[in-house]
Design a protein around this motif. Structure first.
Motif, PDB file in Angstrom:
ATOM      1  N   VAL A 124       0.835  -1.196   0.000  1.00 18.90           N
ATOM      2  CA  VAL A 124       0.000   0.000   0.000  1.00 18.90           C
ATOM      3  C   VAL A 124       0.876   1.253   0.000  1.00 18.90           C
ATOM      4  CG1 VAL A 124      -1.731   1.323   1.291  1.00 18.90           C
ATOM      5  CG2 VAL A 124      -1.853  -1.177   1.238  1.00 18.90           C
ATOM      6  N   ALA A 125       0.604   2.147  -0.962  1.00 15.87           N
ATOM      7  CA  ALA A 125       1.295   3.437  -0.995  1.00 15.87           C
ATOM      8  C   ALA A 125       0.403   4.527  -0.403  1.00 15.87           C
ATOM      9  CB  ALA A 125       1.671   3.799  -2.430  1.00 15.87           C
ATOM     10  N   LYS A 126      -0.920   4.352  -0.554  1.00 12.18           N
ATOM     11  CA  LYS A 126      -1.868   5.344  -0.042  1.00 12.18           C
ATOM     12  C   LYS A 126      -3.219   4.669   0.166  1.00 12.18           C
ATOM     13  CE  LYS A 126      -4.300   9.507  -1.468  1.00 12.18           C
ATOM     14  NZ  LYS A 126      -5.019   9.839  -2.686  1.00 12.18           N
ATOM     15  N   GLY A 127      -3.878   4.964   1.280  1.00  8.76           N
ATOM     16  CA  GLY A 127      -5.182   4.392   1.602  1.00  8.76           C
ATOM     17  C   GLY A 127      -6.302   5.010   0.805  1.00  8.76           C
ATOM     18  N   PRO A 128      -7.503   4.600   1.096  1.00  7.11           N
ATOM     19  CA  PRO A 128      -7.953   3.953   2.327  1.00  7.11           C
ATOM     20  C   PRO A 128      -7.607   2.468   2.484  1.00  7.11           C
ATOM     21  CG  PRO A 128      -9.814   4.218   0.842  1.00  7.11           C
ATOM     22  CD  PRO A 128      -8.643   4.911   0.212  1.00  7.11           C
ATOM     23  N   ALA A 129      -7.185   1.781   1.457  1.00  6.65           N
ATOM     24  CA  ALA A 129      -6.813   0.376   1.642  1.00  6.65           C
ATOM     25  C   ALA A 129      -5.677   0.279   2.649  1.00  6.65           C
ATOM     26  CB  ALA A 129      -6.385  -0.234   0.302  1.00  6.65           C
ATOM     27  N   THR A 130      -5.729  -0.743   3.471  1.00  5.64           N
ATOM     28  CA  THR A 130      -4.670  -0.947   4.467  1.00  5.64           C
ATOM     29  C   THR A 130      -3.899  -2.248   4.226  1.00  5.64           C
ATOM     30  OG1 THR A 130      -6.234  -2.032   5.958  1.00  5.64           O
ATOM     31  CG2 THR A 130      -5.903   0.349   6.242  1.00  5.64           C
ATOM     32  N   GLU A 131      -4.471  -3.135   3.442  1.00  7.23           N
ATOM     33  CA  GLU A 131      -3.824  -4.427   3.187  1.00  7.23           C
ATOM     34  C   GLU A 131      -3.214  -4.428   1.783  1.00  7.23           C
ATOM     35  OE1 GLU A 131      -3.558  -6.993   5.378  1.00  7.23           O
ATOM     36  OE2 GLU A 131      -4.434  -5.588   6.817  1.00  7.23           O
ATOM     37  N   PRO A 132      -2.059  -5.054   1.623  1.00  6.95           N
ATOM     38  CA  PRO A 132      -1.435  -5.120   0.302  1.00  6.95           C
ATOM     39  C   PRO A 132      -2.226  -6.021  -0.645  1.00  6.95           C
ATOM     40  CG  PRO A 132      -0.258  -6.519   1.824  1.00  6.95           C
ATOM     41  CD  PRO A 132      -1.280  -5.767   2.646  1.00  6.95           C
ATOM     42  N   LEU A 133      -1.962  -5.848  -1.923  1.00  2.00           N
ATOM     43  CA  LEU A 133      -2.550  -6.752  -2.908  1.00  2.00           C
ATOM     44  C   LEU A 133      -1.836  -8.099  -2.804  1.00  2.00           C
ATOM     45  CD1 LEU A 133      -2.597  -4.331  -5.984  1.00  2.00           C
ATOM     46  CD2 LEU A 133      -4.521  -4.931  -4.493  1.00  2.00           C
ATOM     47  N   PRO A 134      -2.590  -9.199  -2.877  1.00  2.22           N
ATOM     48  CA  PRO A 134      -1.942 -10.515  -2.879  1.00  2.22           C
ATOM     49  C   PRO A 134      -1.043 -10.650  -4.105  1.00  2.22           C
ATOM     50  CG  PRO A 134      -4.294 -10.719  -2.482  1.00  2.22           C
ATOM     51  CD  PRO A 134      -4.048  -9.297  -2.921  1.00  2.22           C
TER      52      PRO A 134
END
Ligand code: FES
Length: 148
Positions: A124-134
């Motif tokens: 993650v470089a910037k949210g709102p996502a907090t989990e990385p991409l698989p």
């Protein structure tokens, strides 16, 4: 048959008819454990051997700057980078499930829904996502880009 015998037989009959219900109620409701490791969602890249699939060619990767295969057998795959430094991720945003887009000029994967940004390795470089991409394991085999 006197009253006492009648009541005894009624009790035995009642017990016999209710026994299957009692046994069913006492059975465990937990699902049976399985050793199924073929989950649809990709997991962190472990480098382990598994099913592999050609996602595209090195020429297509170099021409387009990325390879996207939404219906790959291993799951949706987005490959970015060069033949020397490839990264393969599941492009499904971990925030709410939109498909991220590769922005080669920014070297970022950007989610069109709420603006999350992911680095080429899926972090993650910037949210709102907090989990990385698989991620998937990815390599070049001949002229093909292969993920597993
Ligand atoms: S679904 Fe990607 S940022 Fe919300």
């Amino acid at each position: 048959m006197d009253r006492r015998e009648f009541m005894t037989w009624m009790g035995i009959g009642g017990l016999a008819t209710s026994l299957p219900v009692v046994l069913a109620a006492c059975q465990s409701q937990e699902p049976a454990a399985t050793n199924d490791t073929s989950a649809d969602a990709p997991t962190a890249d472990t480098g382990s051997a598994g099913s592999s699939e050609v996602i595209g060619t090195v020429a297509d990767l170099e021409t387009n700057g990325f390879l996207l295969k939404a219906d790959a057998a291993v799951g949706p795959v987005l490959v970015v980078g060069t033949a020397d430094a490839l990264s393969a991720v599941n492009p499904t945003c971990t925030h709410a499930g939109c498909t991220v887009e590769w922005k080669g000029d920014q070297t970022l994967m950007v989610c069109p829904c709420h603006g999350s940004q992911f680095n080429s390795d899926g972090t993650v470089a910037k949210g709102p996502a907090t989990e990385p991409l698989p991620t998937y394991a990815v390599q070049v085999e001949g002229d093909n880009v292969v993920v597993s």
